[in-house]
Structures are given as C-alpha cells and as structure tokens.
Motif scaffolding. Structure first.
Motif, PDB file in Angstrom:
ATOM      1  N   ARG A   1       2.024   0.225  -6.476  1.00  0.00           N
ATOM      2  CA  ARG A   1       0.925   1.178  -6.367  1.00  0.00           C
ATOM      3  C   ARG A   1       0.657   1.862  -7.713  1.00  0.00           C
ATOM      4  O   ARG A   1      -0.492   2.138  -8.064  1.00  0.00           O
ATOM      5  CB  ARG A   1       1.245   2.232  -5.312  1.00  0.00           C
ATOM      6  CG  ARG A   1       1.448   1.664  -3.909  1.00  0.00           C
ATOM      7  CD  ARG A   1       1.878   2.762  -2.964  1.00  0.00           C
ATOM      8  NE  ARG A   1       2.190   2.247  -1.635  1.00  0.00           N
ATOM      9  CZ  ARG A   1       2.755   2.963  -0.669  1.00  0.00           C
ATOM     10  NH1 ARG A   1       3.068   4.236  -0.903  1.00  0.00           N
ATOM     11  NH2 ARG A   1       3.011   2.424   0.504  1.00  0.00           N
TER      12      ARG A   1
ATOM     13  N   ARG B   1      -4.539   8.020  -6.065  1.00  0.00           N
ATOM     14  CA  ARG B   1      -4.374   6.599  -5.778  1.00  0.00           C
ATOM     15  C   ARG B   1      -3.131   6.357  -4.924  1.00  0.00           C
ATOM     16  O   ARG B   1      -3.158   5.533  -4.009  1.00  0.00           O
ATOM     17  CB  ARG B   1      -4.273   5.810  -7.077  1.00  0.00           C
ATOM     18  CG  ARG B   1      -5.499   5.847  -7.956  1.00  0.00           C
ATOM     19  CD  ARG B   1      -6.652   5.059  -7.377  1.00  0.00           C
ATOM     20  NE  ARG B   1      -7.744   4.956  -8.306  1.00  0.00           N
ATOM     21  CZ  ARG B   1      -7.926   3.931  -9.146  1.00  0.00           C
ATOM     22  NH1 ARG B   1      -7.048   2.940  -9.167  1.00  0.00           N
ATOM     23  NH2 ARG B   1      -8.954   3.927  -9.951  1.00  0.00           N
ATOM     24  N   MET B   2      -2.058   7.058  -5.220  1.00  0.00           N
ATOM     25  CA  MET B   2      -0.832   6.873  -4.453  1.00  0.00           C
ATOM     26  C   MET B   2      -1.018   7.319  -3.010  1.00  0.00           C
ATOM     27  O   MET B   2      -0.533   6.671  -2.061  1.00  0.00           O
ATOM     28  CB  MET B   2       0.317   7.651  -5.105  1.00  0.00           C
ATOM     29  CG  MET B   2       0.694   7.166  -6.494  1.00  0.00           C
ATOM     30  SD  MET B   2       1.487   5.562  -6.515  1.00  0.00           S
ATOM     31  CE  MET B   2       3.091   5.980  -5.837  1.00  0.00           C
TER      32      MET B   2
ATOM     33  N   ASP C   1      -1.252  -0.579  -9.844  1.00  0.00           N
ATOM     34  CA  ASP C   1      -2.656  -0.628  -9.429  1.00  0.00           C
ATOM     35  C   ASP C   1      -3.414   0.597  -9.922  1.00  0.00           C
ATOM     36  O   ASP C   1      -4.578   0.495 -10.349  1.00  0.00           O
ATOM     37  CB  ASP C   1      -2.750  -0.725  -7.903  1.00  0.00           C
ATOM     38  CG  ASP C   1      -2.300  -2.076  -7.364  1.00  0.00           C
ATOM     39  OD1 ASP C   1      -2.286  -3.048  -8.160  1.00  0.00           O
ATOM     40  OD2 ASP C   1      -1.954  -2.177  -6.180  1.00  0.00           O
ATOM     41  N   ALA C   2      -2.761   1.756  -9.887  1.00  0.00           N
ATOM     42  CA  ALA C   2      -3.420   2.987 -10.332  1.00  0.00           C
ATOM     43  C   ALA C   2      -3.653   3.000 -11.837  1.00  0.00           C
ATOM     44  O   ALA C   2      -4.610   3.619 -12.320  1.00  0.00           O
ATOM     45  CB  ALA C   2      -2.578   4.199  -9.928  1.00  0.00           C
TER      46      ALA C   2
ATOM     47  N   ASP D   1      -3.888   7.441  -1.332  1.00  0.00           N
ATOM     48  CA  ASP D   1      -4.798   6.511  -0.654  1.00  0.00           C
ATOM     49  C   ASP D   1      -4.075   5.228  -0.261  1.00  0.00           C
ATOM     50  O   ASP D   1      -4.242   4.709   0.841  1.00  0.00           O
ATOM     51  CB  ASP D   1      -5.986   6.192  -1.553  1.00  0.00           C
ATOM     52  CG  ASP D   1      -6.893   7.389  -1.769  1.00  0.00           C
ATOM     53  OD1 ASP D   1      -6.799   8.335  -0.961  1.00  0.00           O
ATOM     54  OD2 ASP D   1      -7.664   7.396  -2.741  1.00  0.00           O
ATOM     55  N   ASP D   2      -3.246   4.707  -1.174  1.00  0.00           N
ATOM     56  CA  ASP D   2      -2.504   3.477  -0.862  1.00  0.00           C
ATOM     57  C   ASP D   2      -1.483   3.723   0.235  1.00  0.00           C
ATOM     58  O   ASP D   2      -1.192   2.838   1.047  1.00  0.00           O
ATOM     59  CB  ASP D   2      -1.805   2.949  -2.123  1.00  0.00           C
ATOM     60  CG  ASP D   2      -2.805   2.400  -3.137  1.00  0.00           C
ATOM     61  OD1 ASP D   2      -3.955   2.115  -2.707  1.00  0.00           O
ATOM     62  OD2 ASP D   2      -2.456   2.265  -4.303  1.00  0.00           O
ATOM     63  N   GLY D   3      -0.897   4.919   0.252  1.00  0.00           N
ATOM     64  CA  GLY D   3       0.091   5.235   1.286  1.00  0.00           C
ATOM     65  C   GLY D   3      -0.550   5.250   2.648  1.00  0.00           C
ATOM     66  O   GLY D   3       0.056   4.878   3.649  1.00  0.00           O
TER      67      GLY D   3
ATOM     68  N   THR E   1      -3.163   3.429   3.564  1.00  0.00           N
ATOM     69  CA  THR E   1      -3.483   2.082   3.962  1.00  0.00           C
ATOM     70  C   THR E   1      -2.247   1.248   4.105  1.00  0.00           C
ATOM     71  O   THR E   1      -2.190   0.340   4.865  1.00  0.00           O
ATOM     72  CB  THR E   1      -4.400   1.433   2.904  1.00  0.00           C
ATOM     73  OG1 THR E   1      -3.745   1.458   1.634  1.00  0.00           O
ATOM     74  CG2 THR E   1      -5.717   2.191   2.817  1.00  0.00           C
TER      75      THR E   1
ATOM     76  N   ALA F   1       6.825   1.953  -4.429  1.00  0.00           N
ATOM     77  CA  ALA F   1       5.940   2.781  -5.251  1.00  0.00           C
ATOM     78  C   ALA F   1       5.390   2.081  -6.490  1.00  0.00           C
ATOM     79  O   ALA F   1       4.234   2.310  -6.867  1.00  0.00           O
ATOM     80  CB  ALA F   1       6.671   4.057  -5.673  1.00  0.00           C
TER      81      ALA F   1
END
Length: 444
Positions: A413, A437-438, A416-417, A440-442, A444, A410
C-alpha cells in the motif's frame, strides 16, 4: 609621452577598435582531439579562447595546456578541416553575459542562442565574474520546501540551497523526475544544463517535459553528445554562471544538471588528450578536482540573499553505484536519491529506493512525529525487501512474525501511495496523502 597619452584617449573616445593588431601563432600539430600551436605561449593563459584557421574552415578552441614555446588547444568544433601553419589568433578569456531577458531561451556552452529566436539581450552589468564567498559569509541552508513528489518529500525532504544528486542507470526515469522537480513553486528561476544528451531528447525535454509554462522562467544551456569535449565540459560551468547571476540578484534558483557523469566524461577526455595519466578506472586526478570546484559554487549566496538549489543527475555506469564518479559525488553532495532498475521494471515510478536514498538536511524538514514515522516506514520496507525471496519460496506463514505480517500488509500500500507520474498534480502535504491512501486501501 603626453602626446602619446592624448592620442590614446582620442582613440578610446572615438569608439574605433583599440586593438588593431591581434596576437597569435600558427598550427604546428593536429591530433584527433587537440591542436598544438606555436608562438603564443608567452601571453596565453589556461582557459583563454582562440580562433583557428580562416573563412569556412575556422573554428574556436580553448587553451588547455601551456608548454615552453607552444600551447595545446581543445577545439570547440571540427578540427578535420584544419591544416599545418593555419593562423591561431588569441581572443582572451570568454564568459557568458546573462540577463533577465534570457528567460525562456536556449543557449550553447558559450552563451550563444541556439533556439532560432534571435540574438540575446546583452547584459547591462558586463561580464559575470564568479564570486567565491567565504564559508563564514555564505548563508545557511535550513528552509524546507515541498517538491510535490511524495517519495522525496517523505523520505528525503529537501531545503532551499541544498545540493542533491539523483543516481540512476540509463532509462530508469531521471528526466521525468527532473520535470516533476522543476514544477516546484519555491523558485523564481530554473536553469537547466543538458550535457551529452541526444539531440532529439533536448527538444523533447524542453518542450514536452518542461512545457511552455516551465520554460517561461527557465534558461537552458545545452551541449549535445555530438559536440566536442570542450563544449560538454564548459556547459555546466556556463549554466552555473547563469544561476549565479540570478542568485546574486536575490533570486531563488533551481539548477538542474543532467548529467554530471557526462561532464566527468568530458573532463576525462580533455585531460587524457593532454597527457594526464588515469588514476582511477580511467579517470585522471583532475576530474576529482573539477567536480567539487563546480558543485561548491551552488548553495546559498552572500548578503544578497539569493540561493542556488542544485539537483544533479548521476548516470551510474553499468548500474555500479560505487564507480569513482558516483562515490566522489556522494561525498560532495548534501544527499542522494537512488533510482533502481528493478523498481522501474515492476512499473513503479518514480523508481526511488527509499532505503538507499539519503538527505543530509532531512532533520531540518521533519518534525519529531514525522521523523519517527519515517523510521517506522523504513523498518517495514527493509523487512519486506529482506524477506522477498523467503516469501516467494512459501517460507512465511501469517502469524509467525507480527512485524513481518504488518510489513506484508502495509508495504504494498505504501508503494502504491508513492507511485506518481508527471501528469499527477503535486502534493502539498505528502504525509496526509499517504495516510489517506492507506485508509482507502484498508477499507477496500
């Protein structure tokens, strides 16, 4: 006696100069940073201004020490052209005269225009007198506002009237962060005090970082690094005078002080020049008296309803966050944001250390759910950073520690957020942006 009274009234009503004679003295000694004058100690006060010399060699100065028979003056300009026996004329106290017409202007530490845009609009209310409100008469800090900077609004939320510090070494991104804070829509006026900056950086900050739209509601008070110590010492106080003028008229003011450390350096330079002994890593005791005297002027006002929200940058000497100035300011301010060089070197901006940053008024901004979430985020980040060396040495295997597994997944991410640039639009709901953001990253 009646004839003298009538004569005085006649002179005053005629509009002619009522002080045809000026009092003063003569220069008796010249040092690299101060000038000694004799013959005016009996009517001078600390902080009074004087003019020294005549013609092209003339300069101004401030009385910084009074002794029997003489005064010590810190010159505002170059003292190299002065000579023994030069005339010193007493001018009295000098204060700025702010007005709403100052918006969009750049002035020096004495409130004089330096932007080439003509003379300033004179104030219709006369000289500004700094008012010290009783602690029981000042308003309370409590109304939360969004800065638009995700890492601040999540981990160190701010309130209207708060005094906040940004602690960082040189070149870590303080100016960019100040520009992002200046975009907040919660304020009517922005007052910027640039102390000890390079001349090149002043124009770049005002024109590029703040921009034309930001300058429309801003007043900048500037004292560059090549100016005298007395000008660098007066600039933050003059900026506070301007901020108080708008606050006392019910305005919400954002005051950006960049940097308080260079203000402390100017205080130290003047104090040592008059013989005050250093007591803490070269800083005289008066420095630690003047710092709270300046910063306590910020905050909510009295019944007028205005407020000054102060954001002060602290240039950490040698990246030592426990140097005397930084340590003192942490105790004065209502919170501090720590920028780390190691985070900036990884390319993450703003380079904020969420574990070392604190807002003492965060509980007034968080809901219970947000407070719990921030606690969980801090715990994950702390575990992630504490085990960084262990993981670099392949000392971690997935499945051995569920909490560490979650942090490893986590925290990158989250970082990055939290990354944000000046060009990015402000976030009105940082917690929702983080959750998006979390998610969306999850995927991908």
């Amino acid at each position: 006696m009646n004839a003298l009274v009538r004569l005085r009234h006649a002179i005053e009503s005629s509009g002619v100069e009522t002080r045809p004679l000026e009092r003063g003295g003569i220069v008796s000694a010249i040092n690299p940073n101060v000038v000694v004058a004799e013959g005016m100690a009996g009517y001078s006060a600390l902080g009074d201004f004087v003019s020294i010399g005549r013609g092209a060699r003339a300069t101004r100065g401030e009385v910084v020490q009074i002794e029997p028979g003489r005064v010590v003056i810190a010159p505002c300009g170059n003292a190299n052209a002065l000579s023994i026996n030069d005339a010193v004329m007493h001018k009295g106290p000098v204060q700025v005269h702010p007005d709403a017409g100052w918006l969009g202007r750049v002035v020096n530490a004495l409130g004089e225009p330096v932007d080439g845009m003509g003379p300033l609009v004179p104030s219709d209310t006369g000289r500004v007198e700094s008012k010290r409100h009783s602690p029981m008469m000042r308003g309370r800090v409590g109304e939360h506002f969004r800065t638009g900077v995700r890492v601040i609004d999540i981990f160190t939320p701010l309130c209207i009237g708060q005094r906040f510090g940004v602690f960082a070494g040189s070149g870590v991104g303080k100016s960019r962060l100040l520009a992002m804070l200046a975009r907040a829509n919660a304020f009517d006026v922005v007052v910027v005090s640039l102390v000890g900056e390079r001349s090149r950086e002043v124009r770049e900050f005002l024109e590029d970082t703040l921009g034309p739209d930001g300058m429309k509601k801003a007043v900048a008070v500037v004292a560059t690094s090549d100016e005298s110590a007395i000008m660098r010492r007066r600039a933050p106080s003059s900026a506070m005078d301007v901020a108080e003028w708008f606050r006392d008229r019910g305005k919400r003011v954002l005051l950006l002080l960049d940097s308080v450390t260079r203000f402390a350096h100017a205080l130290r330079e003047v104090a040592i020049s008059v013989g005050e002994p250093p007591v803490s890593r070269g800083y005289p005791a008066s420095v630690f008296t003047d710092l709270p005297r300046l910063l306590e002027r910020a905050g909510p006002g009295g019944p007028e309803g205005g407020s000054i929200t102060a954001v002060a940058t602290v240039l950490v000497d040698g990246d030592d966050h426990n140097d005397p100035v930084s340590d003192t300011l942490r105790g004065i301010l209502d919170g501090h944001l720590v920028l780390q060089r190691a985070i900036a070197n990884r390319g993450r901006f703003p380079a904020v250390d969420p574990l070392g940053s604190v807002s003492r008024l965060a509980d007034k901004a968080w809901s219970e759910q947000q407070r719990s979430l921030v606690g969980q985020l801090r715990a994950m980040i702390s575990l992630f950073e504490e085990t960084r060396d262990l993981r670099m040495m392949s000392g971690w295997q997935q499945g051995t520690n569920p909490d560490l597994d979650q942090a490893v997944m986590a925290v990158p991410r989250i970082y990055d957020a939290l990354t944000q640039s000046v060009a990015d639009p402000p976030d009105s709901d940082p917690f929702a942006a983080l959750a998006d953001r979390m998610r969306d990253d999850g995927k991908t």
